[in-house]
Design a protein around this motif. Structure first.
Motif, PDB file in Angstrom:
ATOM      1  N   LEU A 166       0.817  -1.221   0.000  1.00  0.00           N
ATOM      2  CA  LEU A 166       0.000   0.000   0.000  1.00  0.00           C
ATOM      3  C   LEU A 166       0.852   1.272   0.000  1.00  0.00           C
ATOM      4  N   PRO A 167       1.828   1.418   0.898  1.00  0.00           N
ATOM      5  CA  PRO A 167       2.635   2.642   0.857  1.00  0.00           C
ATOM      6  C   PRO A 167       3.349   2.823  -0.476  1.00  0.00           C
ATOM      7  N   ARG A 168       3.899   1.729  -1.018  1.00  0.00           N
ATOM      8  CA  ARG A 168       4.588   1.821  -2.301  1.00  0.00           C
ATOM      9  C   ARG A 168       3.640   2.254  -3.414  1.00  0.00           C
ATOM     10  N   ALA A 169       2.443   1.670  -3.428  1.00  0.00           N
ATOM     11  CA  ALA A 169       1.485   1.987  -4.500  1.00  0.00           C
ATOM     12  C   ALA A 169       1.051   3.446  -4.448  1.00  0.00           C
ATOM     13  N   VAL A 170       0.873   3.994  -3.239  1.00  0.00           N
ATOM     14  CA  VAL A 170       0.495   5.407  -3.102  1.00  0.00           C
ATOM     15  C   VAL A 170       1.555   6.296  -3.742  1.00  0.00           C
ATOM     16  N   VAL A 171       2.816   6.067  -3.381  1.00  0.00           N
ATOM     17  CA  VAL A 171       3.908   6.912  -3.870  1.00  0.00           C
ATOM     18  C   VAL A 171       4.134   6.706  -5.370  1.00  0.00           C
ATOM     19  N   ILE A 172       4.140   5.451  -5.828  1.00  0.00           N
ATOM     20  CA  ILE A 172       4.399   5.162  -7.244  1.00  0.00           C
ATOM     21  C   ILE A 172       3.318   5.766  -8.133  1.00  0.00           C
ATOM     22  N   SER A 173       2.053   5.600  -7.751  1.00  0.00           N
ATOM     23  CA  SER A 173       0.958   6.102  -8.594  1.00  0.00           C
ATOM     24  C   SER A 173       1.019   7.616  -8.722  1.00  0.00           C
ATOM     25  N   LEU A 174       1.306   8.320  -7.627  1.00  0.00           N
ATOM     26  CA  LEU A 174       1.387   9.780  -7.696  1.00  0.00           C
ATOM     27  C   LEU A 174       2.578  10.223  -8.536  1.00  0.00           C
ATOM     28  N   MET A 175       3.726   9.562  -8.397  1.00  0.00           N
ATOM     29  CA  MET A 175       4.922   9.952  -9.151  1.00  0.00           C
ATOM     30  C   MET A 175       4.731   9.733 -10.654  1.00  0.00           C
TER      31      MET A 175
END
Length: 463
Positions: free
Chosen positions: A253-262
């Protein structure tokens, strides 16, 4: 008054996240990232980039996106910390329950239900407009009475296509998260592929002279552009609502939040550079600035590509926000704040089908019979309110529970959360007075429902 501040134990929430409560854990990192990208990248990439450039920032719109992206990233990093620490369905609602208490959790959950439903209804109307235009181009004309809501045109009685797509997405989500996620992945791949094609093709037609003057409206214009495009760089919160359907939520979940926004931010900046590089920025103030920019250099066939991307992009937005709304509803019902009937899973598909289908029906009726205009601004104030709560909660929790294990840590606390809070307050203040009034009425209604039902029926009240 103590009941308003009673909290869930974070340790108990963490234990519950490992239990099998019926939802299917089938979503990996890239499926979660696709949900986030589906929520962030919609038709806005083809509209806000040009409008913000023409009205506010000029070619410096890339700075506007960087500023808006940094402000949105401040909230995203706070979401990421919570997602790794409390991997439970409900997103901001559940996080608030653990930090601020039941009353605040109810109000933010009630706020998010309105936000997500209005996003779906508004976007369904936009999808209908694109689909009707494509149908007209191939010689198919639907009856005038079915082309739009009453008051949107002569003879309009209902926006039939908007209603049908709302119901179709609700049906797809009901049939199982795994199949629905595959459909969303396909839509996101199509959308991202077409955006990249537009950027690559456009790069061959850039005239650097169009980037001068770079900042025609000064830094104030850049900030005005940032305030406008900020609403194109949120939506990643939708993936956190699917925490209990993730295979490894604390890691992914934390990775997906950051990756999707970037990823989304890079594409927005790329699109901004292209359209301001191939056409003078003052020509982009229209409903289809990307198509207008390519027409300016004689590439009119690209409009069909853009329409296809919009169709795929809007479908994935519908998917992400309807998924988020139904999971918030499910979580509130499971906690006893709404009737338990809503948290019963489908016997075959293991999905919270009742809230999903109800949201589908409500959004179908709203999109079919309501001309959505300033009502959509409620989406903005609701999202910003959630951002303020999440960023504030990170600061509170770092002071009250520094001992908690955090799979992801928001850097530079309290600076990063304060940036998110400050920017959100700045944008909320800029919203029209009527938006405040409507939002206030909705929240008062929610507070009354909590006093009459949720306060007595919640699990915490009974325990």
């Amino acid at each position: 008054m103590n009941t308003f501040f009673r909290k869930k134990s974070i340790e108990q929430l963490q234990q519950n996240s490992t239990k099998n409560i019926g939802l299917q854990r089938v979503l990996g990192l890239w499926q979660l990232t696709a949900i986030g990208l589906g929520g962030i990248i919609g038709v806005g990439i083809f509209v806000l980039t040009g409008v913000a450039a023409a009205e506010h920032a000029g070619p410096a719109i890339i700075l506007s996106f960087l500023i808006a992206g940094l402000a949105s990233a401040a909230a995203a990093l706070c979401y990421a910390e919570f997602a790794g620490m409390i991997p439970v369905a409900g997103s901001a609602y559940t996080y608030s329950y653990a930090v601020l208490g039941e009353g605040a959790a109810w109000l933010i959950g009630w706020d998010l239900l309105l936000e997500y439903a209005l996003v779906v209804a508004t976007v369904a109307i936009g999808w209908s407009g694109y689909m009707q235009e494509i149908l007209r181009q191939i010689g198919i004309h639907i009856p005038v009475w079915a082309q739009g809501a009453p008051g949107t045109g002569f003879g309009h009685r209902v926006d039939l296509i908007a209603m049908l797509v709302s119901l179709a997405i609700a049906g797809l989500l009901t049939l199982g998260i795994q199949g629905a996620s595959k459909f969303n992945n396909l839509m996101v791949i199509i959308k991202l592929g077409i955006v990249l094609i537009v950027i690559i093709v456009g790069s061959f037609y850039i005239d650097s002279a169009n980037w001068y003057p770079f900042m025609p409206f000064g830094f104030q214009g850049v900030m005005g552009g940032a305030a406008l495009v900020f609403f194109a760089v949120f939506g990643y919160d939708t993936l956190t609502t699917a925490a209990e359907e993730a295979k490894n939520p604390q890691r992914d979940l934390p990775r997906a939040v950051v990756i999707s926004l970037m990823i989304a931010l890079c594409l927005y900046i790329g699109m901004s550079l292209i359209i301001t590089g191939i056409a003078p920025f003052h020509t982009l103030n229209n409903a289809a600035p990307v198509a207008q920019a390519f027409s300016y250099v004689g590439i009119k066939w690209i409009t069909l590509i853009i329409s296809a991307a919009a169709i795929a992009g809007i479908l994935s937005v519908l998917f992400s926000f309807m998924l988020a709304g139904s999971r918030i509803w499910f979580a509130m019902s499971r906690d006893g704040l709404l009737p338990k009937w809503f948290s019963k899973l489908h016997a075959t598909y293991k999905t919270p089908h009742r809230p999903t289908l109800i949201i589908g029906l409500i959004t179908a009726l709203v999109s079919g019979f309501t001309p959505i205009n300033e009502v959509a601004e409620l989406v903005n104030i609701g999202t910003l309110a959630a951002f303020i709560v999440i960023c504030s909660s990170i600061i509170v929790l770092r002071r009250t529970r520094p001992d908690l294990e955090r799979k992801f840590r928001t850097p530079f606390v309290p600076v990063i959360p304060l940036v998110g809070i400050g920017f959100s307050i700045y944008l909320i203040i800029s919203l029209p007075e009527i938006t405040w009034i409507r939002f206030g009425v909705w929240m008062i209604l929610g507070f009354v429902i909590y006093l009459l039902y949720g306060k007595r029926k919640s699990k915490l009240a009974k325990s």
